[in-house]
Write a protein that holds these residues in place. Structure first.
Motif, PDB file in Angstrom:
ATOM      1  N   VAL A  58      46.314 103.199  56.928  1.00 51.11           N
ATOM      2  CA  VAL A  58      46.185 101.993  56.113  1.00 51.11           C
ATOM      3  C   VAL A  58      44.764 101.860  55.572  1.00 51.11           C
ATOM      4  CG1 VAL A  58      46.164  99.457  56.228  1.00 51.11           C
ATOM      5  CG2 VAL A  58      48.089 100.738  57.168  1.00 51.11           C
ATOM      6  N   GLU A  59      43.769 102.101  56.428  1.00 47.23           N
ATOM      7  CA  GLU A  59      42.378 102.004  55.985  1.00 47.23           C
ATOM      8  C   GLU A  59      42.078 103.034  54.904  1.00 47.23           C
ATOM      9  OE1 GLU A  59      38.237 101.690  58.228  1.00 47.23           O
ATOM     10  OE2 GLU A  59      38.892 103.749  57.924  1.00 47.23           O
ATOM     11  N   GLU A  60      42.562 104.249  55.080  1.00 44.08           N
ATOM     12  CA  GLU A  60      42.298 105.293  54.098  1.00 44.08           C
ATOM     13  C   GLU A  60      42.991 105.014  52.775  1.00 44.08           C
ATOM     14  OE1 GLU A  60      43.212 108.948  56.138  1.00 44.08           O
ATOM     15  OE2 GLU A  60      41.237 108.973  57.088  1.00 44.08           O
ATOM     16  N   ALA A  61      44.207 104.471  52.836  1.00 45.87           N
ATOM     17  CA  ALA A  61      44.914 104.126  51.603  1.00 45.87           C
ATOM     18  C   ALA A  61      44.192 103.001  50.870  1.00 45.87           C
ATOM     19  CB  ALA A  61      46.353 103.726  51.914  1.00 45.87           C
ATOM     20  N   ALA A  62      43.711 102.016  51.623  1.00 42.62           N
ATOM     21  CA  ALA A  62      42.975 100.907  51.003  1.00 42.62           C
ATOM     22  C   ALA A  62      41.670 101.396  50.382  1.00 42.62           C
ATOM     23  CB  ALA A  62      42.697  99.815  52.031  1.00 42.62           C
ATOM     24  N   ALA A  63      40.996 102.296  51.057  1.00 39.79           N
ATOM     25  CA  ALA A  63      39.741 102.834  50.532  1.00 39.79           C
ATOM     26  C   ALA A  63      39.991 103.650  49.270  1.00 39.79           C
ATOM     27  CB  ALA A  63      39.045 103.683  51.587  1.00 39.79           C
ATOM     28  N   ALA A 101      42.464 103.228  47.183  1.00 40.81           N
ATOM     29  CA  ALA A 101      42.902 102.331  46.108  1.00 40.81           C
ATOM     30  C   ALA A 101      41.743 101.559  45.490  1.00 40.81           C
ATOM     31  CB  ALA A 101      43.955 101.360  46.639  1.00 40.81           C
ATOM     32  N   THR A 102      40.729 101.274  46.290  1.00 39.62           N
ATOM     33  CA  THR A 102      39.613 100.478  45.782  1.00 39.62           C
ATOM     34  C   THR A 102      38.411 101.317  45.386  1.00 39.62           C
ATOM     35  OG1 THR A 102      38.720 100.151  48.008  1.00 39.62           O
ATOM     36  CG2 THR A 102      40.252  98.478  47.181  1.00 39.62           C
ATOM     37  N   ALA A 103      38.501 102.622  45.595  1.00 43.60           N
ATOM     38  CA  ALA A 103      37.367 103.494  45.258  1.00 43.60           C
ATOM     39  C   ALA A 103      37.206 103.577  43.749  1.00 43.60           C
ATOM     40  CB  ALA A 103      37.582 104.878  45.842  1.00 43.60           C
ATOM     41  N   PRO A 104      36.010 103.304  43.246  1.00 51.80           N
ATOM     42  CA  PRO A 104      35.779 103.428  41.817  1.00 51.80           C
ATOM     43  C   PRO A 104      35.768 104.892  41.407  1.00 51.80           C
ATOM     44  CG  PRO A 104      33.752 102.857  42.940  1.00 51.80           C
ATOM     45  CD  PRO A 104      34.858 102.843  43.969  1.00 51.80           C
ATOM     46  N   ASP A 105      35.971 105.117  40.138  1.00 53.25           N
ATOM     47  CA  ASP A 105      35.950 106.475  39.617  1.00 53.25           C
ATOM     48  C   ASP A 105      34.539 107.025  39.739  1.00 53.25           C
ATOM     49  OD1 ASP A 105      36.499 108.832  38.407  1.00 53.25           O
ATOM     50  OD2 ASP A 105      36.838 108.000  36.402  1.00 53.25           O
ATOM     51  N   GLU A 106      34.382 108.095  40.491  1.00 49.89           N
ATOM     52  CA  GLU A 106      33.050 108.636  40.766  1.00 49.89           C
ATOM     53  C   GLU A 106      32.366 109.152  39.515  1.00 49.89           C
ATOM     54  OE1 GLU A 106      33.063 111.414  43.988  1.00 49.89           O
ATOM     55  OE2 GLU A 106      34.238 110.074  45.259  1.00 49.89           O
ATOM     56  N   ASP A 107      33.124 109.560  38.507  1.00 53.40           N
ATOM     57  CA  ASP A 107      32.526 110.084  37.284  1.00 53.40           C
ATOM     58  C   ASP A 107      31.816 109.000  36.491  1.00 53.40           C
ATOM     59  OD1 ASP A 107      33.515 112.570  37.920  1.00 53.40           O
ATOM     60  OD2 ASP A 107      35.353 112.294  36.756  1.00 53.40           O
ATOM     61  N   ASP A 108      32.198 107.762  36.690  1.00 51.55           N
ATOM     62  CA  ASP A 108      31.631 106.654  35.925  1.00 51.55           C
ATOM     63  C   ASP A 108      30.430 106.014  36.595  1.00 51.55           C
ATOM     64  OD1 ASP A 108      33.645 107.070  34.110  1.00 51.55           O
ATOM     65  OD2 ASP A 108      34.940 105.495  34.920  1.00 51.55           O
ATOM     66  N   GLN A 109      29.994 106.521  37.741  1.00 52.12           N
ATOM     67  CA  GLN A 109      28.908 105.892  38.486  1.00 52.12           C
ATOM     68  C   GLN A 109      27.695 106.803  38.588  1.00 52.12           C
ATOM     69  OE1 GLN A 109      30.449 104.913  42.315  1.00 52.12           O
ATOM     70  NE2 GLN A 109      30.825 102.820  41.698  1.00 52.12           N
ATOM     71  N   THR A 110      26.551 106.174  38.580  1.00 55.73           N
ATOM     72  CA  THR A 110      25.322 106.892  38.901  1.00 55.73           C
ATOM     73  C   THR A 110      25.077 106.724  40.391  1.00 55.73           C
ATOM     74  OG1 THR A 110      23.914 104.977  38.532  1.00 55.73           O
ATOM     75  CG2 THR A 110      24.378 106.390  36.615  1.00 55.73           C
ATOM     76  N   GLU A 111      24.093 107.431  40.923  1.00 57.92           N
ATOM     77  CA  GLU A 111      23.803 107.314  42.356  1.00 57.92           C
ATOM     78  C   GLU A 111      23.402 105.893  42.739  1.00 57.92           C
ATOM     79  OE1 GLU A 111      21.307 109.962  44.553  1.00 57.92           O
ATOM     80  OE2 GLU A 111      22.048 111.656  43.399  1.00 57.92           O
ATOM     81  N   GLU A 112      22.676 105.212  41.867  1.00 59.15           N
ATOM     82  CA  GLU A 112      22.215 103.857  42.172  1.00 59.15           C
ATOM     83  C   GLU A 112      23.374 102.873  42.241  1.00 59.15           C
ATOM     84  OE1 GLU A 112      20.744 105.468  39.281  1.00 59.15           O
ATOM     85  OE2 GLU A 112      19.326 106.399  40.663  1.00 59.15           O
ATOM     86  N   GLU A 113      24.456 103.164  41.511  1.00 63.33           N
ATOM     87  CA  GLU A 113      25.594 102.238  41.478  1.00 63.33           C
ATOM     88  C   GLU A 113      26.615 102.521  42.573  1.00 63.33           C
ATOM     89  OE1 GLU A 113      26.991 103.159  37.610  1.00 63.33           O
ATOM     90  OE2 GLU A 113      25.835 101.571  36.658  1.00 63.33           O
ATOM     91  N   ALA A 114      26.490 103.643  43.233  1.00 63.36           N
ATOM     92  CA  ALA A 114      27.475 104.019  44.249  1.00 63.36           C
ATOM     93  C   ALA A 114      27.482 102.990  45.379  1.00 63.36           C
ATOM     94  CB  ALA A 114      27.159 105.395  44.817  1.00 63.36           C
ATOM     95  N   PRO A 115      28.696 102.588  45.837  1.00 62.03           N
ATOM     96  CA  PRO A 115      28.774 101.608  46.919  1.00 62.03           C
ATOM     97  C   PRO A 115      28.213 102.188  48.208  1.00 62.03           C
ATOM     98  CG  PRO A 115      30.953 102.485  46.419  1.00 62.03           C
ATOM     99  CD  PRO A 115      30.006 103.052  45.394  1.00 62.03           C
TER     100      PRO A 115
END
Length: 107
Positions: free
Chosen positions: A56-61, A63-77
């Motif tokens: 359940v935790e992995e599925a939730a993560a 589903a909520t993970a942003p697209d990595e291609d659209d983020q810079t290192e500073e924006e990464a959660p």
């Protein structure tokens, strides 16, 4: 406070209080008791509950993970980086070995 899980089948598993409480709640045990037992008969259900919680935790993560291609290192959660799967792995291993030898787990 620490949780120290013991079984005759394995070495002790020691966890910090928040992590130990989380795992005990997942398997339906009261984390507020200073001592408790997971009988050999209860172990299969405890393993299933932990594996379901991990899924359940992995599925939730996922589903909520942003697209990595659209983020810079500073924006990464940022988080603590340790998932339930990693925290529960030693405990699940202890439960499996204890079940194989028909031993209880106590804390």
């Amino acid at each position: 406070m620490l949780f120290k899980f013991k079984s005759r089948a394995t070495a002790d598993v020691i966890m910090l209080e928040p992590n130990g409480k989380q795992l005990l709640e997942i398997i339906g045990k009261s984390p507020n008791e200073p001592h408790g037992i997971i009988t050999a008969a209860q172990i299969p259900a405890a393993i299933r509950a932990l594996e379901e919680a991990v899924a359940v935790e992995e599925a939730a993560a996922a589903a909520t993970a942003p697209d990595e291609d659209d983020q810079t290192e500073e924006e990464a959660p940022r988080g603590d980086g340790v998932r339930l799967r990693q925290r529960a792995a030693p405990f699940i291993d202890m439960l499996r070995r204890s079940a194989a030898e028909d031993c209880d787990v106590v804390w």
